[in-house]
Design a protein around this motif. Structure first.
Motif, PDB file in Angstrom:
ATOM      1  N   GLN A 152       3.285 -12.278  -0.300  1.00  0.00           N
ATOM      2  CA  GLN A 152       4.558 -13.202  -0.842  1.00  0.00           C
ATOM      3  C   GLN A 152       4.547 -13.956  -1.838  1.00  0.00           C
ATOM      4  O   GLN A 152       5.308 -14.554  -2.509  1.00  0.00           O
ATOM      5  N   ALA A 153       3.037 -14.054  -2.422  1.00  0.00           N
ATOM      6  CA  ALA A 153       2.718 -15.136  -3.333  1.00  0.00           C
ATOM      7  C   ALA A 153       2.293 -14.475  -4.526  1.00  0.00           C
ATOM      8  O   ALA A 153       1.534 -15.096  -5.411  1.00  0.00           O
ATOM      9  N   ILE A 154       2.454 -13.064  -4.888  1.00  0.00           N
ATOM     10  CA  ILE A 154       1.934 -12.359  -6.024  1.00  0.00           C
ATOM     11  C   ILE A 154       3.177 -11.468  -6.725  1.00  0.00           C
ATOM     12  O   ILE A 154       3.804 -10.884  -6.008  1.00  0.00           O
ATOM     13  N   TYR A 155       3.193 -11.640  -7.788  1.00  0.00           N
ATOM     14  CA  TYR A 155       4.386 -11.392  -8.654  1.00  0.00           C
ATOM     15  C   TYR A 155       3.775 -10.286  -9.450  1.00  0.00           C
ATOM     16  O   TYR A 155       2.578 -10.659 -10.401  1.00  0.00           O
ATOM     17  N   ILE A 156       3.725  -8.937  -9.578  1.00  0.00           N
ATOM     18  CA  ILE A 156       3.203  -8.043 -10.334  1.00  0.00           C
ATOM     19  C   ILE A 156       3.914  -7.209 -11.237  1.00  0.00           C
ATOM     20  O   ILE A 156       5.247  -6.701 -10.710  1.00  0.00           O
ATOM     21  N   ARG A 157       3.768  -7.177 -12.530  1.00  0.00           N
ATOM     22  CA  ARG A 157       4.433  -6.256 -13.491  1.00  0.00           C
ATOM     23  C   ARG A 157       4.633  -4.866 -12.811  1.00  0.00           C
ATOM     24  O   ARG A 157       3.589  -4.078 -12.454  1.00  0.00           O
ATOM     25  N   ARG A 158       5.865  -4.430 -13.015  1.00  0.00           N
ATOM     26  CA  ARG A 158       6.224  -3.133 -12.348  1.00  0.00           C
ATOM     27  C   ARG A 158       5.387  -1.946 -12.738  1.00  0.00           C
ATOM     28  O   ARG A 158       5.398  -0.865 -12.092  1.00  0.00           O
ATOM     29  N   SER A 159       5.243  -2.108 -13.990  1.00  0.00           N
ATOM     30  CA  SER A 159       4.627  -0.757 -14.695  1.00  0.00           C
ATOM     31  C   SER A 159       3.180  -0.819 -14.188  1.00  0.00           C
ATOM     32  O   SER A 159       2.648   0.461 -14.440  1.00  0.00           O
ATOM     33  N   LEU A 160       2.688  -1.802 -13.595  1.00  0.00           N
ATOM     34  CA  LEU A 160       1.098  -1.676 -13.053  1.00  0.00           C
ATOM     35  C   LEU A 160       1.210  -0.941 -11.603  1.00  0.00           C
ATOM     36  O   LEU A 160       0.180  -0.590 -11.277  1.00  0.00           O
ATOM     37  N   VAL A 161       2.329  -1.228 -10.850  1.00  0.00           N
ATOM     38  CA  VAL A 161       2.281  -0.641  -9.622  1.00  0.00           C
ATOM     39  C   VAL A 161       2.387   0.667  -9.089  1.00  0.00           C
ATOM     40  O   VAL A 161       3.173   1.501 -10.102  1.00  0.00           O
ATOM     41  N   GLU A 162       1.801   1.063  -8.088  1.00  0.00           N
ATOM     42  CA  GLU A 162       1.856   2.505  -7.760  1.00  0.00           C
ATOM     43  C   GLU A 162       2.515   2.570  -6.121  1.00  0.00           C
ATOM     44  O   GLU A 162       2.370   1.404  -5.768  1.00  0.00           O
ATOM     45  N   PRO A 163       2.833   3.548  -5.605  1.00  0.00           N
ATOM     46  CA  PRO A 163       3.419   3.394  -3.939  1.00  0.00           C
ATOM     47  C   PRO A 163       2.258   3.092  -3.286  1.00  0.00           C
ATOM     48  O   PRO A 163       0.819   3.252  -3.526  1.00  0.00           O
ATOM     49  N   TYR A 164       2.363   2.362  -2.251  1.00  0.00           N
ATOM     50  CA  TYR A 164       1.518   2.204  -1.211  1.00  0.00           C
ATOM     51  C   TYR A 164       0.994   3.331  -0.493  1.00  0.00           C
ATOM     52  O   TYR A 164       1.463   4.421  -0.292  1.00  0.00           O
ATOM     53  N   ASP A 165      -0.237   3.359  -0.086  1.00  0.00           N
ATOM     54  CA  ASP A 165      -0.971   4.535   0.442  1.00  0.00           C
ATOM     55  C   ASP A 165      -0.580   4.935   1.603  1.00  0.00           C
ATOM     56  O   ASP A 165      -0.870   3.940   2.784  1.00  0.00           O
ATOM     57  N   PRO A 166       0.138   5.671   2.082  1.00  0.00           N
ATOM     58  CA  PRO A 166       0.808   6.117   3.425  1.00  0.00           C
ATOM     59  C   PRO A 166      -0.156   6.279   4.567  1.00  0.00           C
ATOM     60  O   PRO A 166      -0.019   6.376   5.764  1.00  0.00           O
ATOM     61  N   LYS A 167      -1.552   6.418   4.079  1.00  0.00           N
ATOM     62  CA  LYS A 167      -2.739   6.613   5.235  1.00  0.00           C
ATOM     63  C   LYS A 167      -2.770   5.280   5.895  1.00  0.00           C
ATOM     64  O   LYS A 167      -3.386   5.336   7.012  1.00  0.00           O
ATOM     65  N   TYR A 168      -2.639   4.196   5.108  1.00  0.00           N
ATOM     66  CA  TYR A 168      -2.644   3.053   5.703  1.00  0.00           C
ATOM     67  C   TYR A 168      -1.666   2.647   6.603  1.00  0.00           C
ATOM     68  O   TYR A 168      -0.526   2.406   5.558  1.00  0.00           O
ATOM     69  N   HIS A 169      -1.478   2.174   7.741  1.00  0.00           N
ATOM     70  CA  HIS A 169      -0.459   1.550   8.357  1.00  0.00           C
ATOM     71  C   HIS A 169      -0.153   0.116   8.550  1.00  0.00           C
ATOM     72  O   HIS A 169       0.937  -0.559   8.678  1.00  0.00           O
ATOM     73  N   LEU A 170      -1.344  -0.655   8.131  1.00  0.00           N
ATOM     74  CA  LEU A 170      -1.172  -1.915   8.470  1.00  0.00           C
ATOM     75  C   LEU A 170      -1.936  -3.115   7.248  1.00  0.00           C
ATOM     76  O   LEU A 170      -1.476  -4.039   7.056  1.00  0.00           O
ATOM     77  N   SER A 171      -2.773  -2.149   6.545  1.00  0.00           N
ATOM     78  CA  SER A 171      -3.351  -2.970   5.129  1.00  0.00           C
ATOM     79  C   SER A 171      -3.304  -2.444   3.911  1.00  0.00           C
ATOM     80  O   SER A 171      -4.173  -2.842   3.358  1.00  0.00           O
ATOM     81  N   ALA A 172      -2.155  -1.686   3.946  1.00  0.00           N
ATOM     82  CA  ALA A 172      -2.115  -1.175   2.685  1.00  0.00           C
ATOM     83  C   ALA A 172      -1.755  -1.867   1.433  1.00  0.00           C
ATOM     84  O   ALA A 172      -1.816  -1.666   0.274  1.00  0.00           O
ATOM     85  N   ASP A 173      -1.002  -3.150   1.937  1.00  0.00           N
ATOM     86  CA  ASP A 173      -1.038  -4.153   0.812  1.00  0.00           C
ATOM     87  C   ASP A 173      -2.286  -4.418   0.044  1.00  0.00           C
ATOM     88  O   ASP A 173      -2.272  -4.953  -1.223  1.00  0.00           O
ATOM     89  N   ILE A 174      -3.261  -4.627   0.688  1.00  0.00           N
ATOM     90  CA  ILE A 174      -4.497  -4.846  -0.045  1.00  0.00           C
ATOM     91  C   ILE A 174      -4.967  -3.854  -0.897  1.00  0.00           C
ATOM     92  O   ILE A 174      -5.375  -4.328  -2.199  1.00  0.00           O
ATOM     93  N   ASP A 175      -4.946  -2.726  -0.885  1.00  0.00           N
ATOM     94  CA  ASP A 175      -5.190  -1.816  -1.563  1.00  0.00           C
ATOM     95  C   ASP A 175      -4.320  -1.633  -2.703  1.00  0.00           C
ATOM     96  O   ASP A 175      -4.598  -1.315  -3.952  1.00  0.00           O
ATOM     97  N   TRP A 176      -3.171  -1.977  -2.526  1.00  0.00           N
ATOM     98  CA  TRP A 176      -1.967  -2.004  -3.466  1.00  0.00           C
ATOM     99  C   TRP A 176      -2.082  -3.132  -4.380  1.00  0.00           C
ATOM    100  O   TRP A 176      -2.114  -2.551  -5.589  1.00  0.00           O
ATOM    101  N   ILE A 177      -2.601  -4.244  -3.986  1.00  0.00           N
ATOM    102  CA  ILE A 177      -2.800  -5.271  -4.964  1.00  0.00           C
ATOM    103  C   ILE A 177      -4.129  -5.048  -5.698  1.00  0.00           C
ATOM    104  O   ILE A 177      -4.141  -5.446  -6.973  1.00  0.00           O
ATOM    105  N   ILE A 178      -4.997  -4.288  -5.086  1.00  0.00           N
ATOM    106  CA  ILE A 178      -6.515  -4.258  -5.955  1.00  0.00           C
ATOM    107  C   ILE A 178      -6.336  -3.177  -6.959  1.00  0.00           C
ATOM    108  O   ILE A 178      -6.714  -3.340  -8.013  1.00  0.00           O
ATOM    109  N   ARG A 179      -5.521  -2.135  -6.729  1.00  0.00           N
ATOM    110  CA  ARG A 179      -4.990  -1.037  -7.604  1.00  0.00           C
ATOM    111  C   ARG A 179      -4.370  -1.741  -8.722  1.00  0.00           C
ATOM    112  O   ARG A 179      -4.505  -1.256  -9.860  1.00  0.00           O
TER     113      ARG A 179
END
Length: 250
Positions: A152-179
């Protein structure tokens, strides 16, 4: 310089109790260039009726069954057209009406903006700052001791983001932000609180699965041995915080 467009994405499913607070928080922002996308998982408890009351001010509303939290979040990402994206899910809020304006006034052209999060309980009483303090300097390595910036506290340039990894059901936001952070060249810290986070949620209810997913994500990004060591540090810090405060404020 032209102000960037911010895509704010809210996902919700059967949360009539909290959705209006989030809607009002987003729609009351003084920042003018907001694209608001709401993704509802075909709610049956009156949530959709509340959303539709604000329909004229919502850019895009998707209401259909989904395969879970991150499937819904991916639908929101696919619908977004703004320069930046942020997730403000049902129950969460911008810190105040001027938050988005303050973020973009901090510096021009950052790939990521981030700030501090205030925790609130069901009665909207403040529980103070999250246990994980937002770092002075944020990089993709900043999550090695835990998720130090909430989504809720992170604004990311849209061109940098990829889809969330569907293999994670609860913690994919961590992976998404790191990537995304691995690709970022300019990351800017915004002083003070930028979001209010309603404690609880699915990851709290299924804590063990959430921890296992987090360990796998960190192992992938940081390596097995460092992750084992870092989790020992995480466990110590959590235990010490609990002894002092009798709550975790994650």
């Amino acid at each position: 310089m032209k102000q960037p467009v911010l895509s704010v994405i809210t996902i919700v499913y059967n949360n009539a109790r909290d959705i209006e607070r989030t809607l009002v928080s987003v729609l009351n922002q003084t920042y003018p260039n907001i694209e608001y996308i709401v993704v509802d998982g075909a709610s049956t408890d009156g949530t959709l009726e509340i959303i539709k009351r604000y329909g004229s001010r919502i850019s895009k509303l998707i209401s259909e069954k989904d395969k879970g939290i991150y499937d819904a979040m991916n639908k929101g990402l696919a619908a977004a057209t703004g320069d930046y994206v942020i997730f403000m899910n049902s129950g969460d809020e911008f810190y105040d009406a001027h938050t988005a304006e303050k973020v973009f006034a901090t510096a021009e052209g950052a790939d990521i903006y981030y700030g501090e999060t205030e925790m609130v309980n069901d009665e909207r009483q403040s529980l103070g700052r999250r246990r994980h303090k937002a770092p002075e300097k944020f990089t993709w390595r900043s999550f090695k001791y835990g998720m130090s910036v909430s989504h809720q506290a992170i604004y990311i340039r849209r061109s940098l983001v990829e889809p969330y990894d569907p293999k994670y059901h609860l913690s994919a936001d961590i992976d998404w932000i790191i990537r995304a952070a691995k690709k970022a060249k300019k990351i800017v810290r915004v002083d003070g609180y930028v979001a209010k986070y309603l404690v609880g949620g699915v990851s709290k209810a299924r804590h063990r699965q959430s921890l296992l997913e987090r360990f796998d994500i960190m192992k992938r990004h940081y390596g097995l041995i460092p992750t084992l060591f870092n989790h020992a540090v995480i466990a110590f810090n959590l235990g010490w915080y609990w002894l002092l405060n009798r709550r975790t404020n994650d």
